[in-house]
Design an enzyme around this catalytic site. Sequence first.
Site, mmCIF file in Angstrom:
data_model
loop_
_atom_site.group_PDB
_atom_site.id
_atom_site.type_symbol
_atom_site.label_atom_id
_atom_site.label_comp_id
_atom_site.label_asym_id
_atom_site.label_seq_id
_atom_site.Cartn_x
_atom_site.Cartn_y
_atom_site.Cartn_z
ATOM 1 N N ASP A 218 -14.927 -19.668 109.702
ATOM 2 C CA ASP A 218 -14.672 -20.376 110.945
ATOM 3 C C ASP A 218 -15.451 -21.681 110.897
ATOM 4 O O ASP A 218 -16.606 -21.714 110.463
ATOM 5 C CB ASP A 218 -15.142 -19.502 112.118
ATOM 6 C CG ASP A 218 -14.796 -20.100 113.465
ATOM 7 O OD1 ASP A 218 -13.805 -19.661 114.055
ATOM 8 O OD2 ASP A 218 -15.541 -20.990 113.921
ATOM 9 N N GLU A 261 -9.376 -22.632 114.517
ATOM 10 C CA GLU A 261 -10.149 -23.162 113.394
ATOM 11 C C GLU A 261 -10.628 -22.059 112.467
ATOM 12 O O GLU A 261 -11.561 -22.241 111.687
ATOM 13 C CB GLU A 261 -11.340 -23.970 113.909
ATOM 14 C CG GLU A 261 -12.400 -23.182 114.641
ATOM 15 C CD GLU A 261 -12.116 -23.006 116.130
ATOM 16 O OE1 GLU A 261 -13.069 -22.671 116.861
ATOM 17 O OE2 GLU A 261 -10.968 -23.185 116.564
#
Length: 363
Positions: A218, A261
């Site tokens: 991430d 993301e």
Amino acid sequence: MSKTLDRFSHRLSVVFGLVFGSSLNRAHAQNKLARHIVALNGKTSSSEIINEVADCLKGILGYRLFAFVNKKNAGVDVWLDPRMYKTSIEEVIIKDFQVKDTKDLTYLNIEKGREECLEQFGMDSLVHYDHKEENCYSRLYMMPSRPITKFHDDVVRIILQGCSAALSKQINIQRLQDAAAIDPLTGCCNRRAFEAQLKGHAASAGRHGKPLSVIMFDLDHFKAVNDTYGHLGGDEVLREVSRLVRRNIRTEDIFARYGGEEFIAILPETDQAHAIELADRLRQEILAFPIPFSNRLIRVTASFGVAQLGAAIDIEKLIEDADSMLYKAKFNGRNTVMPGLIKVHRDETSPSLIQTKRSLILQ
């Protein structure tokens, strides 16, 4: 398709009427080539299509297909005679197609890193034929066993035209399949395609007793990137990080955007220790990678979680474990990998004794 076959049939009649003396031989050869052309359109992969071409050239003309190169928007595919050294023709292909490096060539039927222990050939008698379709450019390299006449030339061109049409159709089919499986922003797999791939790879790992790991990561503080550079800047970061990761993993690894993301990768035949090493290399690459945007440079970091498939072949647990490790990486300060790397330490009081311990990389 029927109109295409009608055109082929007409050309075959003209060509074979000139090449073969008797009507019996003419009809036999024409039927044989027509069957090959029809068979090309029934193939479901580039390798199958070009294998059919090789059989056709050999069966009708006695010519040997040396190599077949198909240049698409996505790269350059190469089919190679399995009896020959790759290096015999790689330099020719690189020059003809203006390819920078052999890494840009995708071999359809031969392992790229195979031991080259087969036949070598001189290039003196090598000839080639070209054909262009809307979405690809094909070149056929071959070594004729006898001088090429005008009539043989026509036959080869008919074969190449049929092959290129079949490859073009296959590219269009693949494009439609990719559209349903590819994340449009980053170009990597979407979550649905990832989950389908994971099921297949997990089943294969269990069947063959091979390890399989996943890496989940991430981008840290990504909201701040969007707040500072806007969503266009955030999108550029996602695109560039995705490209960076794809350049640093193997072609057989499956890389996907898991959501927002967050990204995830399947690593076939890879245990957790090696997956951790890869994750830390990717972490360092992302850390050192400035992303140009609007006359500025954006720098980001990423946190990684790594997990290995257990003996029970439980896919849900595998994802949960990776997600749990990713959470711990963020809790431990971000820009790190969980579990941490395994380091080897030597006990100075006893040089012969090697001790190992697990240490977390917290940077």
